[in-house]
Design a protein around this motif. Structure first.
Motif, PDB file in Angstrom:
ATOM      1  N   CYS A  66      13.406 -21.743 -16.497  1.00 53.38           N
ATOM      2  CA  CYS A  66      12.749 -20.955 -17.723  1.00 53.38           C
ATOM      3  C   CYS A  66      14.637 -20.140 -18.052  1.00 53.38           C
ATOM      4  O   CYS A  66      15.656 -19.958 -17.242  1.00 53.38           O
ATOM      5  N   CYS A 114       9.358 -19.010 -19.708  1.00 53.26           N
ATOM      6  CA  CYS A 114       8.030 -19.024 -18.383  1.00 53.26           C
ATOM      7  C   CYS A 114       7.178 -18.351 -18.706  1.00 53.26           C
ATOM      8  O   CYS A 114       5.732 -18.598 -19.168  1.00 53.26           O
ATOM      9  N   ASN A 130      11.473  -9.926 -14.358  1.00 52.83           N
ATOM     10  CA  ASN A 130       9.692  -9.647 -14.123  1.00 52.83           C
ATOM     11  C   ASN A 130       8.693  -9.452 -12.995  1.00 52.83           C
ATOM     12  O   ASN A 130       8.597  -9.184 -12.688  1.00 52.83           O
TER      13      ASN A 130
HETATM   14 ZN    ZN Z   1      11.240 -17.005 -17.061  1.00 52.68          ZN
END
Ligand code: ZN
Ligand code: ZN
Length: 164
Positions: A66, A114, A130
């Motif tokens: 990502c 992602c 996250n």
């Molecule tokens: Zn990510």
């Protein structure tokens, strides 16, 4: 290779289904994407004046890190519904592998994420935001810090005024 026979096309529409090696996309040197699965295709070739019309679609899966949080991620790369005209000229076997490859590559996204709302990594401690809530100060606070102990020119000016 994805090919069809022109003499067969004179008689009937030609369904083409199958898969091609992921290496076909030649992404070895790509900094963002790796080929993650064979290219699968489900196409129909129809005779039209001066050539052939290829409809259907092809797709594959790409993977990589990502662009924000660096976690392993994947994305489906698809041609969407194709309407591809192919000249048949005088050859008996027409190879459309390169056409399908090009249709996939024009749909290559600019970034791999992602998820669209990926929060990325903390620039201070590197935590994945996250999944982790760190207490690091923001970049703006950091920016002021290195000079805070140094005397400013105004300090000297104030001193001059006091000395008078
Ligand atoms: Zn990510
Ligand atoms: Zn942090």
């Amino acid at each position: 290779m994805i090919t069809f026979s022109v003499s067969l096309l004179e008689k009937q529409d030609i369904p083409l289904q199958g898969s091609e090696p992921a290496a076909l996309l030649e992404l070895e040197d790509d900094l963002i994407f790796n080929a993650g699965a064979p290219i699968t295709y489900d196409l129909v070739v129809r005779k039209v004046s001066d050539g052939a019309l290829v409809t259907g679609h092809a797709e594959t899966i790409l993977n990589g890190a990502c662009g924000r949080c660096l976690q392993p991620s994947e994305v489906t790369l698809s041609t969407g519904e194709l309407q591809l005209f192919v000249e048949t000229d005088s050859e008996e076997i027409v190879d459309i592998t390169e056409d399908i490859r090009a249709e996939l590559l024009i749909n290559l996204p600019a970034n791999l994420l992602c998820s669209d709302d990926c929060a990325g990594l903390c620039p201070v401690c590197g935590a994945n935001k996250n999944t982790t809530n760190c207490d690091c100060v923001t970049e703006d606070d950091d920016f002021e810090a290195p000079n805070s102990d140094e005397p400013s020119p105004w300090d000297a000016l104030d001193k001059l005024k006091l000395d008078k």
